[in-house]
Enzyme design. Sequence first.
Site, short mmCIF file in Angstrom:
data_model
loop_
_atom_site.label_atom_id
_atom_site.label_comp_id
_atom_site.label_asym_id
_atom_site.label_seq_id
_atom_site.Cartn_x
_atom_site.Cartn_y
_atom_site.Cartn_z
CG HIS A 90 76.58 -20.89 -3.68
ND1 HIS A 90 76.11 -22.18 -3.72
CD2 HIS A 90 76.42 -20.40 -4.94
CE1 HIS A 90 75.67 -22.47 -4.93
NE2 HIS A 90 75.86 -21.41 -5.70
CD GLU A 92 75.81 -22.59 1.84
OE1 GLU A 92 75.06 -23.57 1.80
OE2 GLU A 92 75.80 -21.70 0.95
#
Length: 201
Positions: A90, A92
Site C-alpha cells: 500500500h 502508506e
Amino acid sequence: MHELTEKQLKRRENRLRVKEEKLRREEEARQQALILKQKTDEKFMKQALLQAKKAKELGEVPIGCVIVHDGKVIGRGYNRRNTDKSTLSHAEITAIRKASKKLNDWRLEDCVLYVTLEPCQMCAGAIVQARVKEVVIGAMNPKAGCAGSILNLFTMKQFNHQVQTTYGVCEAECSRILKQFFAGLRKRLHETDGSGIYEKK
C-alpha cells in the site's frame, strides 16, 4: 454608589482597547496560520496525487502518499498491491518504510503524512505504530477507511498515541482520479467476457 472619575474611565477604556487589539492580532495570526497550513497541505497533497498517477499507470487503484519532515518530502509511495502481489504494498506502508530509512528511526513523531485516500486498517495501524504526528487525507473511503469512516484508529484513547487528522484536502481531485479509474475498469470489464478477454464483435 461610587462614581468613576474621568481619569479612571480613561484608564478603563485604554485597558479595553489594549485587550481588543490583542484579541484582534491573535485572531489575525490564527487566520494567517490557517491560510498557510491550507496552502502547505494542498502543495503536498498534489505531490501525493502525482504518486497516485504512477499507480494508475500500472493499472493499480490510484492511491498515493508522501511523508513530510521539516518541510521536505522524505518518503513517497503508491499502490502496487497487484504489481507486487503483496498485501503490504500500500502507498502508506511504502512511504513509511522510506521515511524511516531516511531518518534512520522507526519513530516519525515530527512528520506529516499526506494520502489521497483514507487509510485502511492496516495502514492506519502502521501510522499509529510509527507515531506519525498528523495525517492529511484527500478523499474518504466509506467501505474500508479507518480514520473516521468505519472506525477511527487515530483517536482511540486505548492506544498510547493519537494522530491529528485533517480531512478533505484536494478532495475533488483525489475523488476524481479514483472515479475515473473505476469507470474505466467497469468499461473494460463490460467490453470483455469478465476475464479480461475481449468478446468478439
